[in-house]
Design an enzyme around this catalytic site. Structure first.
Site, PDB file in Angstrom:
ATOM      1  N   HIS A  10       0.841  -1.186   0.000  1.00 45.40           N
ATOM      2  CA  HIS A  10       0.000   0.000   0.000  1.00 45.40           C
ATOM      3  C   HIS A  10       0.885   1.247   0.000  1.00 45.40           C
ATOM      4  O   HIS A  10       2.063   1.195   0.371  1.00 45.40           O
ATOM      5  CB  HIS A  10      -0.925  -0.004   1.206  1.00 45.40           C
ATOM      6  CG  HIS A  10      -2.027  -1.013   1.087  1.00 45.40           C
ATOM      7  ND1 HIS A  10      -3.025  -1.127   2.024  1.00 45.40           N
ATOM      8  CD2 HIS A  10      -2.304  -1.940   0.141  1.00 45.40           C
ATOM      9  CE1 HIS A  10      -3.857  -2.090   1.657  1.00 45.40           C
ATOM     10  NE2 HIS A  10      -3.440  -2.599   0.518  1.00 45.40           N
TER      11      HIS A  10
ATOM     12  N   GLU B 109       0.924   3.834   1.930  1.00 47.75           N
ATOM     13  CA  GLU B 109       1.426   4.181   3.268  1.00 47.75           C
ATOM     14  C   GLU B 109       2.616   3.305   3.633  1.00 47.75           C
ATOM     15  O   GLU B 109       3.610   3.785   4.197  1.00 47.75           O
ATOM     16  CB  GLU B 109       0.322   3.990   4.325  1.00 47.75           C
ATOM     17  CG  GLU B 109      -0.948   4.760   4.045  1.00 47.75           C
ATOM     18  CD  GLU B 109      -2.003   3.955   3.292  1.00 47.75           C
ATOM     19  OE1 GLU B 109      -3.193   4.108   3.610  1.00 47.75           O
ATOM     20  OE2 GLU B 109      -1.640   3.175   2.384  1.00 47.75           O
TER      21      GLU B 109
ATOM     22  N   CYS C 135      -5.897   1.308   5.576  1.00 46.34           N
ATOM     23  CA  CYS C 135      -6.488   0.037   6.010  1.00 46.34           C
ATOM     24  C   CYS C 135      -5.947  -0.303   7.401  1.00 46.34           C
ATOM     25  O   CYS C 135      -5.069   0.390   7.923  1.00 46.34           O
ATOM     26  CB  CYS C 135      -6.149  -1.076   5.016  1.00 46.34           C
ATOM     27  SG  CYS C 135      -4.420  -1.599   5.075  1.00 46.34           S
TER      28      CYS C 135
ATOM     29  N   CYS D 200      -2.109  -0.919   7.454  1.00 40.83           N
ATOM     30  CA  CYS D 200      -1.363   0.335   7.390  1.00 40.83           C
ATOM     31  C   CYS D 200      -1.497   1.123   8.683  1.00 40.83           C
ATOM     32  O   CYS D 200      -0.535   1.753   9.131  1.00 40.83           O
ATOM     33  CB  CYS D 200      -1.832   1.171   6.201  1.00 40.83           C
ATOM     34  SG  CYS D 200      -1.346   0.454   4.606  1.00 40.83           S
TER      35      CYS D 200
END
Length: 159
Positions: free
Chosen positions: A79, A81, A107, A110
């Site tokens: 992801h 992040e 999410c 993360c």
């Protein structure tokens, strides 16, 4: 007269540009980690360095019918992040006390990384189907800001 963007607008616009590098077929997400109005690291969602991207191979999650926000481990990509945190670590940049700007809500995976990376503020715009992530961020008192764009002031034109 053109209005100058505030800091949140400025860094969210940069996150949107970063998202354009995404190689995900489902969502293009960008993240920027900032401290003292300086960019520390950026990240977008895509495969780890040296591995083929979903743009090249297709989306395994789509092929298997996996719903968004679930079974994160069945995806070749990191992801945005995660990539931003990894980039900061790779170059020895502390993220403690920084702000993460992200085009979408983090999410739960993360969120756990943001907590342990010492991020103190998260600014995001788009939704993501994972309420647990916000619960975790709130539990450790990370400031959460749902970014809302301000309307540009209408320009008055004399006739």
């Amino acid at each position: 007269m053109k209005r100058r963007p505030d800091w949140d607008e400025y860094f969210m616009e940069i996150a949107e540009v970063v998202a354009k590098r995404s190689t995900c077929l489902r969502r293009q997400i960008g993240a920027v980690i900032v401290k003292d109005k300086r960019i520390l690291a950026t990240g977008y969602n895509g495969a780890p360095a040296g591995l083929p991207h979903c743009l090249e191979l297709g989306c395994l999650r789509d092929e298997l019918g996996i719903a968004s926000g679930t079974r994160h481990e069945i995806c070749r990509a990191l992801h945005s992040e995660q990539n931003a945190i990894v980039q900061a670590a790779l170059y020895g940049v502390s993220t403690r006390g920084s702000t993460l700007y992200c085009t979408h809500q983090p999410c739960s995976l993360c969120a756990k990384m943001l907590i342990n990376a010492g991020i103190s503020r998260v600014v995001f715009e788009g939704e993501y189907p994972d309420g647990f992530s916000l619960e975790m961020l709130e539990a450790v008192e990370i400031q959460i800001v749902r970014f809302a764009r301000r309307k540009e002031a209408a320009e008055v034109v004399k006739e």
